[in-house]
Motif scaffolding. Structure first.
Motif, short mmCIF file in Angstrom:
data_model
loop_
_atom_site.label_atom_id
_atom_site.label_comp_id
_atom_site.label_asym_id
_atom_site.label_seq_id
_atom_site.Cartn_x
_atom_site.Cartn_y
_atom_site.Cartn_z
N VAL A 245 0.84 -1.23 -0.06
CA VAL A 245 -0.22 -0.10 -0.05
C VAL A 245 0.80 1.19 0.05
O VAL A 245 1.64 1.41 0.92
CB VAL A 245 -0.78 0.05 1.24
CG1 VAL A 245 -1.59 1.33 1.43
CG2 VAL A 245 -1.88 -1.11 1.27
N THR A 246 0.92 2.01 -1.14
CA THR A 246 1.47 3.24 -1.23
C THR A 246 0.62 4.44 -1.31
O THR A 246 1.37 5.53 -1.29
CB THR A 246 2.58 3.06 -2.30
OG1 THR A 246 1.62 3.07 -3.71
CG2 THR A 246 3.19 1.85 -2.31
N ILE A 247 -0.43 4.25 -1.24
CA ILE A 247 -1.29 5.82 -1.73
C ILE A 247 -1.50 6.35 -0.20
O ILE A 247 -1.64 5.60 0.88
CB ILE A 247 -2.78 5.02 -1.97
CG1 ILE A 247 -3.60 6.13 -2.67
CG2 ILE A 247 -3.55 4.38 -1.21
CD1 ILE A 247 -5.10 5.70 -3.25
N PRO A 248 -1.97 7.57 -0.40
CA PRO A 248 -2.09 8.29 0.78
C PRO A 248 -3.46 7.83 1.51
O PRO A 248 -4.30 7.45 0.97
CB PRO A 248 -2.33 9.89 0.25
CG PRO A 248 -1.69 9.88 -0.82
CD PRO A 248 -1.77 8.69 -1.41
N PHE A 249 -3.58 7.86 3.04
CA PHE A 249 -4.79 7.29 3.44
C PHE A 249 -5.13 7.70 4.87
O PHE A 249 -4.07 8.12 5.43
CB PHE A 249 -4.83 5.74 3.49
CG PHE A 249 -3.59 5.16 4.41
CD1 PHE A 249 -4.07 4.92 5.84
CD2 PHE A 249 -2.61 4.34 3.83
CE1 PHE A 249 -3.22 4.31 6.57
CE2 PHE A 249 -1.69 3.90 4.53
CZ PHE A 249 -1.88 3.72 5.99
N LEU A 250 -5.94 7.85 5.25
CA LEU A 250 -6.73 8.03 6.53
C LEU A 250 -7.29 6.74 7.26
O LEU A 250 -8.12 6.41 6.40
CB LEU A 250 -7.49 9.21 6.71
CG LEU A 250 -8.43 9.59 8.09
CD1 LEU A 250 -7.13 9.72 9.41
CD2 LEU A 250 -9.47 10.63 8.04
N THR A 251 -7.07 6.31 8.47
CA THR A 251 -7.56 5.05 8.56
C THR A 251 -8.30 5.44 10.34
O THR A 251 -7.27 5.95 11.08
CB THR A 251 -6.96 3.73 8.84
OG1 THR A 251 -7.82 2.70 9.10
CG2 THR A 251 -5.63 3.80 9.67
N CYS A 252 -9.32 5.05 10.46
CA CYS A 252 -10.10 5.66 11.77
C CYS A 252 -10.76 4.32 12.40
O CYS A 252 -11.41 3.55 11.62
CB CYS A 252 -11.21 6.54 11.55
SG CYS A 252 -10.57 8.00 10.71
N HIS A 253 -10.46 4.53 13.80
CA HIS A 253 -10.95 3.14 14.51
C HIS A 253 -11.37 3.65 15.87
O HIS A 253 -10.49 4.45 16.61
CB HIS A 253 -9.88 2.01 14.60
CG HIS A 253 -10.32 0.77 14.08
ND1 HIS A 253 -10.06 0.02 12.78
CD2 HIS A 253 -11.34 -0.11 14.60
CE1 HIS A 253 -10.76 -1.19 12.78
NE2 HIS A 253 -11.49 -1.32 13.83
N GLY A 254 -12.37 2.87 16.40
CA GLY A 254 -12.63 2.97 17.89
C GLY A 254 -11.90 1.98 18.78
O GLY A 254 -11.86 0.87 18.21
N THR A 255 -11.42 2.43 19.85
CA THR A 255 -10.70 1.30 20.52
C THR A 255 -11.56 0.29 21.17
O THR A 255 -11.04 -0.80 21.57
CB THR A 255 -9.80 2.14 21.56
OG1 THR A 255 -10.74 2.97 22.51
CG2 THR A 255 -8.94 2.89 21.06
N SER A 256 -12.85 0.63 21.12
CA SER A 256 -13.84 -0.42 21.79
C SER A 256 -14.64 -1.27 20.93
O SER A 256 -15.47 -1.81 21.07
CB SER A 256 -14.86 0.35 22.94
OG SER A 256 -14.09 0.71 23.95
N ASP A 257 -14.11 -1.14 19.78
CA ASP A 257 -14.70 -1.78 18.55
C ASP A 257 -14.68 -3.44 18.60
O ASP A 257 -13.21 -3.69 18.69
CB ASP A 257 -14.10 -1.32 17.36
CG ASP A 257 -14.65 -1.84 15.86
OD1 ASP A 257 -15.41 -2.91 16.13
OD2 ASP A 257 -14.60 -1.48 14.88
N GLU A 258 -15.43 -4.15 18.64
CA GLU A 258 -15.58 -5.72 18.92
C GLU A 258 -15.89 -6.22 17.75
O GLU A 258 -16.07 -7.49 17.60
CB GLU A 258 -16.53 -6.04 19.97
CG GLU A 258 -16.27 -5.49 21.46
CD GLU A 258 -17.12 -6.24 22.51
OE1 GLU A 258 -17.68 -7.34 22.42
OE2 GLU A 258 -17.40 -5.35 23.55
N VAL A 259 -16.52 -5.54 16.75
CA VAL A 259 -16.78 -6.23 15.28
C VAL A 259 -15.59 -6.15 14.32
O VAL A 259 -15.32 -7.40 13.87
CB VAL A 259 -17.98 -5.22 14.77
CG1 VAL A 259 -18.15 -5.86 13.21
CG2 VAL A 259 -19.09 -5.27 15.55
N THR A 260 -14.76 -5.27 14.24
CA THR A 260 -13.38 -5.33 13.54
C THR A 260 -12.39 -4.83 14.33
O THR A 260 -12.60 -3.70 15.01
CB THR A 260 -13.53 -4.21 12.22
OG1 THR A 260 -13.75 -2.95 12.51
CG2 THR A 260 -14.65 -4.76 11.33
N ALA A 261 -11.44 -5.61 14.40
CA ALA A 261 -10.30 -5.31 15.36
C ALA A 261 -9.59 -3.77 15.00
O ALA A 261 -9.17 -3.55 14.16
CB ALA A 261 -9.31 -6.42 15.47
#
Length: 323
Positions: A245-261
């Protein structure tokens, strides 16, 4: 004895669609779009204001969902910021073709949506504008596959709670997949795997949970054998290929997410070779960062997304205008 009222026709209630979209400052268009794989139900949300469009964003929803219910809150917000937004119900979802929630070939699922997105990106109206992909949850997995299929056609990606690593409690057991696999594909479409009540684990705000649960097109059956087999496969593929992966990206996640780690976003951020990469972790937030959190939290996530998107779209527009 009066009949129990049914769900409203739209997530916002009974207001006619055209009137609602106008009240939000956007124009909505819906059509069925033929791809080499199948026919998709597609939508667009375009700003009503006459100001030049900043760019286009092509959005992909998550497992069991569609573009026609609460997912629109994200699409409408982006359109209000000045972007032309496009979405397609994934194969097997919403009003698109396919067996409900069967995704036995994720490359095909991603390729069908990509066919529509490329048609919009390369159209005379939007050709040359900054072009971004957006993927939420399992839709982020489809989005990353789109990037691998078309790595040079996009200027950036936003991931919201991406599914690149399956949490242990959500993983289908190895013995179940193996046992069904011995049936030579006959069980691939069977909806027989345990349902871990993902919706309740995804949504923090109880009122928003009621709205999401009332979606008449939401898939409520058990996971299909082929779908879970394929998700296990693509997650393993991602973990072996994050460095590509070389493209610019933003990835966001909740620390209490139990559906996707949350490890999905962390591993992508740590291993991707992108020079421009951003990781946002939100303490105590659940899986659905925009549709499922209290407004204060959802607005914080949207503000971070807007800041990231505007900065890159503006820079790209300036460089393309001056060249």
């Amino acid at each position: 004895m009066s009949e129990k009222p049914g769900p409203p026709p739209n997530f916002w209630g009974d207001m006619p669609e055209e009137e609602y979209y106008a009240s939000q400052g956007v124009k909505n268009h819906q059509e069925r779009f033929k791809t080499p794989h199948a026919t998709l139900f597609t939508q667009s949300w375009i700003p009503i204001e006459e100001s030049p469009v900043k760019g286009i964003v092509c959005m992909t929803h998550g497992y069991g969902s569609d573009t026609g219910w609460l997912f629109q809150k994200i699409a409408i917000a982006y359109a209000q910021w000045g972007y032309a937004v496009f979405g397609a119900d994934l194969l097997g979802h919403g009003r698109s073709d396919g067996i409900r929630c069967y995704m036995g070939d994720m490359e095909k699922v991603a390729g069908a949506s990509l066919h529509f997105f490329k048609a919009m990106r390369d159209s005379e109206t939007y050709k040359g504008l900054p072009a971004f992909l957006f993927g939420e949850s399992m839709g982020a997995a489809a989005t990353l596959l789109m990037y691998f299929q078309d790595p040079n056609g996009w200027d950036g990606i936003i991931f919201s709670a991406p599914l690149f690593v399956i949490p242990e409690p959500m993983k289908p057991s190895w013995w179940r997949l193996t046992a069904y696999g011995l049936l030579f594909g006959l069980a691939d479409t069977w909806a027989v795997l345990p349902d871990n009540k993902m919706v309740k684990k995804a949504i923090k705000d109880p009122e928003k949970l009621k709205i999401i649960a009332s979606n008449p097109r939401r898939y409520t059956g058990s996971p299909r054998v082929g779908t879970m087999r394929e998700l296990v496969r693509v997650c393993a593929f991602f973990q072996q290929n994050f460095d590509k992966v070389t493209i610019p990206f933003l990835t966001c996640h909740g620390t209490s997410d139990e559906v996707t780690a949350p490890e999905s976003s962390i591993q992508l951020y740590e291993k991707a070779k992108s020079e421009d990469k951003t990781l946002k972790l939100y303490d105590d937030m659940y899986h659905s960062l925009v549709q499922g959190e209290p407004d204060e939290n959802a607005n914080r996530v949207l503000a971070d997304m807007r800041e990231w998107l505007d900065a890159r779209a503006e820079k790209l527009l300036q460089s393309r205008t001056s060249s």
